[in-house]
Design a protein around this motif. Structure first.
Motif, PDB file in Angstrom:
ATOM      1  N   LEU A 233     -34.007  47.796  16.584  1.00  0.00           N
ATOM      2  CA  LEU A 233     -32.713  48.452  16.793  1.00  0.00           C
ATOM      3  C   LEU A 233     -31.737  47.547  17.533  1.00  0.00           C
ATOM      4  O   LEU A 233     -30.526  47.590  17.282  1.00  0.00           O
TER       5      LEU A 233
ATOM      6  N   LEU B  59     -31.506  55.028  20.182  1.00  0.00           N
ATOM      7  CA  LEU B  59     -32.167  54.109  21.118  1.00  0.00           C
ATOM      8  C   LEU B  59     -32.753  54.866  22.309  1.00  0.00           C
ATOM      9  O   LEU B  59     -33.889  54.598  22.736  1.00  0.00           O
TER      10      LEU B  59
ATOM     11  N   ILE C   8     -37.778  49.610  18.782  1.00  0.00           N
ATOM     12  CA  ILE C   8     -36.711  49.404  19.769  1.00  0.00           C
ATOM     13  C   ILE C   8     -36.149  47.993  19.648  1.00  0.00           C
ATOM     14  O   ILE C   8     -34.926  47.775  19.699  1.00  0.00           O
TER      15      ILE C   8
END
Length: 492
Positions: free
Chosen positions: A321, A434, A318
């Motif tokens: 990203l 996401l 995460i």
């Protein structure tokens, strides 16, 4: 010059033949294993050769093929990762020259092709063929059932294509998208398989966290738990009292006709449950010290470590990203394998990634059958109908086909998706990727917290002896007696 061209053509020919042989051998192994798995659960039928037996056999072969393709999809990404690391470690070894990029890409393309074939053709054909009887007024037989099956497949294809056409027309209104609506091979099938992969990813997202928490319960049932502040002799004594009371009730009901029927079946069911509990307690009592005090904690720690590492890898993904766009999952057309390592710590991290992929796949299957919606698809040894087997094969195919995509989306591995697996439209959407990572991390954490808090509460109640205040299976018939909270029998 002509001799060099002939040599190159011969090398390409032999390479192609070698790849075909390797693919055939790998699939043959998967097919044999799948056949034994399905026959292990399939309901046994008589040896009489009739029309239904032929239909069941054909459906069995199609289900076996589908399950073999599912196994190939599960092993696809691990095989590619370990092949890349082997080629990096032994780049010029003569005995592994067959392990090349052309073979890996060919396997990805074959798995993608067979997945589409099984999902959209073979499994619908097996289901309709199994349920068909022939059109009214036509002569009964295999030909009539095949004709009805093909008609149903044609109508199903029209329905699916119509739904996809309407959905794509509503989503994309530009002129290029409207022109592509009439391209069946280059637009419809990839778009349809992209939607199926998204549904498979969502199904994995729903099943995997449940399965990760359910794995602790299953291993707790298979292994012997440590005996902490528990008196097994007292529990076995209570179980014996309940078993004797139920046995007396059954003996008494056999002499009265008004007790027969559903009440006798209920008593037999309760008696079987009591005997199962007694067998489990006796097994715990007879278990050795290392099995109770060493094996159980080690297995639980391994499961906890695997789940924790998975959540941590998703959490780091995460962050990647948010700061680096290269962390987005994408497809690759590069046919070179073994050029660079995609694992920071080399072979050790590659092995860890492969273990986590298998762990997530097993957890997703466990979670799938743990959900109430899909409990009816749970296979039973030698007592599973062909319709249920078809449903199981389709479900496992959807889960296994989405496993490489989920592993790359969650950041379990950095190996790029090859073949048609990297052409899915939703992989390029940042918000979908996401949100997928966030939901997996949050839902898995919540499931684990709920699981461990409830487990600690149950163990505390057992340690304090408060669990004995609620005996759900204790008999309450006044003729046979009633068990009190401390395990002794009351008589009226």
């Amino acid at each position: 010059m002509e001799e060099d061209d002939v040599t190159i053509r011969e090398q390409n020919f032999h390479s192609q033949v070698r790849e075909y042989i390797i693919c055939f051998l790998l699939f043959a192994v998967l097919y044999i294993v799948s056949y034994f798995i399905i026959t292990r659960y399939k309901r046994k039928s008589d040896d009489h050769e009739d029309e239904d037996a032929v239909v069941n056999r054909i459906s069995l072969y199609l289900c076996t093929f589908t399950l073999a393709v599912s196994g190939g999809a599960v092993f696809l990404l691990p095989f590619s990762i370990i092949s890349n690391e082997i080629l990096l470690s032994f780049p010029k070894n003569y005995y592994i020259q067959w392990l090349n990029g052309s073979l890996i890409h060919g396997l990805w393309n074959l798995v993608s092709l067979f997945s589409n074939l099984c999902l959209f053709v073979l499994m619908p054909f097996a289901y309709f063929f199994l349920e068909s009887e022939g059109f009214a007024g036509s002569k009964k037989g295999i030909k009539a059932r095949i004709l009805e099956t093909f008609v149903m497949l044609f109508l199903l294809a029209l329905l699916i294509l119509g739904i996809v056409w309407v959905a794509s027309a509503l989503i994309d209104n530009d002129s290029a998208s409207m022109e592509s609506l009439y391209d069946l091979w280059e637009f419809y099938l990839p778009y349809l398989y992209s939607c199926i992969s998204l549904l498979g990813g969502l199904l994995l997202l729903m099943c995997t966290p449940v399965g990760l928490s359910r794995m602790f319960t299953i291993m707790g049932q298979l292994l012997v738990k440590p005996t902490i502040l528990e008196d097994l002799d007292e529990q076995i004594y209570c179980i014996h009292l309940q078993e004797e009371a139920l046995q007396r009730r059954l003996n008494g009901s056999s002499s009265h006709t008004y007790f027969r029927g559903s009440s006798t079946q209920q008593l037999n069911k309760e008696l079987d449950n009591i005997r199962n509990q007694r067998n489990k307690l006796e097994r715990r009592k007879k278990a050795s010290g290392w099995e109770k005090n060493l094996l159980y904690p080690i297995v639980m720690l391994i499961l906890l470590a695997g789940t924790t590492i998975s959540v941590l890898m998703v959490a780091f993904n995460i962050l990647y990203l948010l700061v680096d766009e290269t962390a987005m999952p994408k497809g690759s057309t590069d046919r070179g394998i073994g050029n660079t390592s995609l694992s920071t710590f080399g072979l050790a991290q590659a092995v860890l990634e492969i273990i986590l992929m298998f762990y997530l796949m097993v957890s997703s299957v466990v979670g799938f059958y743990s959900l109430r919606v899909f409990e009816g698809l749970t296979p039973r040894n030698d007592d599973t109908t062909m319709t249920t087997i078809i449903g199981c094969c389709v479900s496992i195919l959807v889960l296994s086909s989405a496993l490489p995509v989920m592993s790359r989306t969650l950041g379990i591995t950095r190996f790029d998706l090859l073949g048609d697996f990297g052409r899915f439209n939703w992989l390029g959407n940042f918000y979908i990727v996401l949100s997928y990572n966030l939901l997996f991390a949050v839902v898995t954490t919540l499931c684990l917290v709920r699981k461990f808090t409830s487990a600690v509460r149950e163990e505390l109640l057992k340690a304090l002896g408060l669990d004995k205040l609620q005996l759900s299976n204790s008999p309450t018939d006044p003729e046979s007696g009633k068990l009190s909270a401390n395990g002794h029998q009351k008589t009226l």
